[in-house]
Design a protein around this motif. Sequence first.
Motif, PDB file in Angstrom:
ATOM      1  N   GLY A 144      -0.388  -6.091  -9.604  1.00 53.78           N
ATOM      2  CA  GLY A 144      -0.250  -7.383  -9.069  1.00 53.78           C
ATOM      3  C   GLY A 144       0.671  -7.653  -7.968  1.00 53.78           C
ATOM      4  N   THR A 145       1.083  -8.077  -6.455  1.00 51.85           N
ATOM      5  CA  THR A 145       1.790  -7.891  -5.510  1.00 51.85           C
ATOM      6  C   THR A 145       2.988  -9.068  -5.327  1.00 51.85           C
ATOM      7  OG1 THR A 145       0.500  -8.444  -3.932  1.00 51.85           O
ATOM      8  CG2 THR A 145       0.141  -6.045  -4.069  1.00 51.85           C
ATOM      9  N   GLY A 146       4.210  -8.730  -4.819  1.00 56.59           N
ATOM     10  CA  GLY A 146       5.012  -9.726  -4.243  1.00 56.59           C
ATOM     11  C   GLY A 146       5.431  -9.873  -3.153  1.00 56.59           C
ATOM     12  N   TRP A 147       6.029 -10.370  -2.900  1.00 54.48           N
ATOM     13  CA  TRP A 147       7.380 -10.273  -2.464  1.00 54.48           C
ATOM     14  C   TRP A 147       8.091  -8.699  -1.768  1.00 54.48           C
ATOM     15  CZ3 TRP A 147       9.648 -14.897   0.511  1.00 54.48           C
ATOM     16  CH2 TRP A 147       9.323 -16.255   0.869  1.00 54.48           C
ATOM     17  N   ALA A 148       8.082  -8.563  -0.779  1.00 49.66           N
ATOM     18  CA  ALA A 148       8.938  -6.565  -1.355  1.00 49.66           C
ATOM     19  C   ALA A 148      10.270  -7.427  -1.077  1.00 49.66           C
ATOM     20  CB  ALA A 148       8.394  -6.343   0.521  1.00 49.66           C
ATOM     21  N   PHE A 149      11.194  -6.712  -1.425  1.00 50.59           N
ATOM     22  CA  PHE A 149      12.392  -6.506  -1.855  1.00 50.59           C
ATOM     23  C   PHE A 149      13.261  -5.364  -0.814  1.00 50.59           C
ATOM     24  CE2 PHE A 149      17.494  -6.264  -3.454  1.00 50.59           C
ATOM     25  CZ  PHE A 149      17.637  -6.914  -2.647  1.00 50.59           C
ATOM     26  N   PRO A 150      14.956  -5.429  -0.183  1.00 52.68           N
ATOM     27  CA  PRO A 150      14.649  -6.835   0.628  1.00 52.68           C
ATOM     28  C   PRO A 150      13.646  -7.141   1.424  1.00 52.68           C
ATOM     29  CG  PRO A 150      15.597  -5.244   1.904  1.00 52.68           C
ATOM     30  CD  PRO A 150      14.832  -4.609   0.997  1.00 52.68           C
ATOM     31  N   VAL A 151      13.186  -9.162   1.600  1.00 44.67           N
ATOM     32  CA  VAL A 151      12.057  -9.382   2.178  1.00 44.67           C
ATOM     33  C   VAL A 151      12.111  -9.208   3.485  1.00 44.67           C
ATOM     34  CG1 VAL A 151      11.292 -11.949   2.895  1.00 44.67           C
ATOM     35  CG2 VAL A 151      12.338 -11.675   1.062  1.00 44.67           C
ATOM     36  N   THR A 152      11.249  -8.901   4.106  1.00 42.09           N
ATOM     37  CA  THR A 152      11.126  -8.546   5.692  1.00 42.09           C
ATOM     38  C   THR A 152       9.323  -8.671   5.935  1.00 42.09           C
ATOM     39  OG1 THR A 152      10.351  -5.711   4.735  1.00 42.09           O
ATOM     40  CG2 THR A 152      12.448  -6.025   5.361  1.00 42.09           C
ATOM     41  N   LEU A 153       9.548  -8.650   7.598  1.00 43.55           N
ATOM     42  CA  LEU A 153       7.974  -9.188   7.604  1.00 43.55           C
ATOM     43  C   LEU A 153       6.798  -7.875   8.172  1.00 43.55           C
ATOM     44  CD1 LEU A 153       8.919 -11.646  10.628  1.00 43.55           C
ATOM     45  CD2 LEU A 153       8.204 -11.997   8.427  1.00 43.55           C
ATOM     46  N   ASP A 154       5.692  -7.601   8.115  1.00 38.41           N
ATOM     47  CA  ASP A 154       5.189  -6.475   8.050  1.00 38.41           C
ATOM     48  C   ASP A 154       4.709  -6.240   9.627  1.00 38.41           C
ATOM     49  OD1 ASP A 154       3.012  -8.161   8.866  1.00 38.41           O
ATOM     50  OD2 ASP A 154       2.150  -7.943   6.430  1.00 38.41           O
ATOM     51  N   ASP A 155       3.671  -5.748   9.785  1.00 37.28           N
ATOM     52  CA  ASP A 155       3.455  -5.488  11.345  1.00 37.28           C
ATOM     53  C   ASP A 155       3.422  -6.595  11.944  1.00 37.28           C
ATOM     54  OD1 ASP A 155       4.569  -3.246  11.519  1.00 37.28           O
ATOM     55  OD2 ASP A 155       2.648  -1.809  11.086  1.00 37.28           O
ATOM     56  N   ALA A 156       1.825  -7.390  11.145  1.00 35.05           N
ATOM     57  CA  ALA A 156       1.345  -8.574  11.649  1.00 35.05           C
ATOM     58  C   ALA A 156       2.778 -10.303  11.091  1.00 35.05           C
ATOM     59  CB  ALA A 156       0.606  -9.036  11.013  1.00 35.05           C
ATOM     60  N   GLY A 157       3.359  -9.549  11.660  1.00 31.36           N
ATOM     61  CA  GLY A 157       4.411 -11.195  11.528  1.00 31.36           C
ATOM     62  C   GLY A 157       4.369 -11.962  10.087  1.00 31.36           C
ATOM     63  N   ASN A 158       4.204 -11.270   8.737  1.00 32.11           N
ATOM     64  CA  ASN A 158       3.258 -12.115   7.946  1.00 32.11           C
ATOM     65  C   ASN A 158       5.189 -11.321   6.640  1.00 32.11           C
ATOM     66  OD1 ASN A 158       1.231 -13.508   7.869  1.00 32.11           O
ATOM     67  ND2 ASN A 158       0.192 -11.641   8.113  1.00 32.11           N
ATOM     68  N   VAL A 159       5.593 -12.152   5.775  1.00 32.20           N
ATOM     69  CA  VAL A 159       5.950 -11.579   4.563  1.00 32.20           C
ATOM     70  C   VAL A 159       5.308  -9.921   3.918  1.00 32.20           C
ATOM     71  CG1 VAL A 159       7.578 -12.006   2.333  1.00 32.20           C
ATOM     72  CG2 VAL A 159       7.254 -13.907   4.131  1.00 32.20           C
ATOM     73  N   ALA A 160       6.187  -8.972   4.111  1.00 27.84           N
ATOM     74  CA  ALA A 160       6.073  -8.174   3.352  1.00 27.84           C
ATOM     75  C   ALA A 160       5.988  -7.880   1.925  1.00 27.84           C
ATOM     76  CB  ALA A 160       7.064  -6.969   3.675  1.00 27.84           C
ATOM     77  N   THR A 161       4.278  -7.370   1.586  1.00 28.22           N
ATOM     78  CA  THR A 161       4.715  -7.467   0.078  1.00 28.22           C
ATOM     79  C   THR A 161       4.509  -5.980  -0.782  1.00 28.22           C
ATOM     80  OG1 THR A 161       2.128  -7.576   0.073  1.00 28.22           O
ATOM     81  CG2 THR A 161       3.170  -9.049  -0.015  1.00 28.22           C
ATOM     82  N   ALA A 162       5.106  -5.550  -2.122  1.00 25.94           N
ATOM     83  CA  ALA A 162       5.145  -4.941  -2.729  1.00 25.94           C
ATOM     84  C   ALA A 162       4.386  -4.669  -4.047  1.00 25.94           C
ATOM     85  CB  ALA A 162       6.393  -4.445  -2.605  1.00 25.94           C
ATOM     86  N   SER A 163       3.888  -3.909  -4.333  1.00 24.88           N
ATOM     87  CA  SER A 163       2.535  -3.659  -5.621  1.00 24.88           C
ATOM     88  C   SER A 163       3.982  -3.823  -6.917  1.00 24.88           C
ATOM     89  CB  SER A 163       2.082  -2.540  -5.841  1.00 24.88           C
ATOM     90  OG  SER A 163       2.636  -1.096  -5.821  1.00 24.88           O
ATOM     91  N   GLU A 164       3.049  -3.997  -8.010  1.00 24.93           N
ATOM     92  CA  GLU A 164       4.576  -3.816  -8.952  1.00 24.93           C
ATOM     93  C   GLU A 164       5.401  -2.373  -8.922  1.00 24.93           C
ATOM     94  OE1 GLU A 164       5.987  -5.447 -13.556  1.00 24.93           O
ATOM     95  OE2 GLU A 164       3.283  -4.914 -12.653  1.00 24.93           O
ATOM     96  N   LEU A 165       4.259  -1.660  -9.094  1.00 27.84           N
ATOM     97  CA  LEU A 165       5.440  -0.047  -8.923  1.00 27.84           C
ATOM     98  C   LEU A 165       6.124  -0.040  -8.448  1.00 27.84           C
ATOM     99  CD1 LEU A 165       2.203   2.495 -10.693  1.00 27.84           C
ATOM    100  CD2 LEU A 165       4.122   1.415 -11.801  1.00 27.84           C
ATOM    101  N   ASP A 166       5.542  -0.492  -6.545  1.00 24.04           N
ATOM    102  CA  ASP A 166       6.147  -0.148  -5.461  1.00 24.04           C
ATOM    103  C   ASP A 166       7.504  -0.939  -6.399  1.00 24.04           C
ATOM    104  OD1 ASP A 166       5.134   1.039  -4.253  1.00 24.04           O
ATOM    105  OD2 ASP A 166       4.540  -0.195  -2.879  1.00 24.04           O
ATOM    106  N   ALA A 167       7.591  -2.120  -6.213  1.00 30.80           N
ATOM    107  CA  ALA A 167       8.478  -2.596  -6.843  1.00 30.80           C
ATOM    108  C   ALA A 167       9.587  -2.292  -7.728  1.00 30.80           C
ATOM    109  CB  ALA A 167       7.724  -4.373  -7.154  1.00 30.80           C
TER     110      ALA A 167
END
Length: 135
Positions: free
Chosen positions: A6-29
Amino acid sequence: MTEFLGTGWAFPVTLDDAGNVATASELDAINRSIELILGTAKGERQMRPDFGSDLFNFVFKPLSHGNKRQMESAVKNALQKWEKRVRLLDVVVTGDAADPGTALISIAYEVRSSNTKGNLVYPFYLGGETGGAQD
């Protein structure tokens, strides 16, 4: 391969290049959480003074065999307390041959919910130009 985590919001909360909330996979988190725990000195957070690790006790200390073992213990204790999503498999502290002022902390873990294995190498800067003598 790890999409099922799964994925969720990245921490710290930031925007990606498209202006959407950046996400992170569980391993990234989990990796970001480990970095946050190890990068926070106990007592640094006023409302949660026991959060973090004792790694900062080793700044300006030599990277001796004994200090390496104590650093490994500090990492294990902090992650076992603060990162409940993982089961630690191994923690090893070594010197960085390219930068004697840096300890490399290798962490191998398994995600409890999925048995997926992950790993991370966390660089810890000992301070000073050499970080002291090494064994």
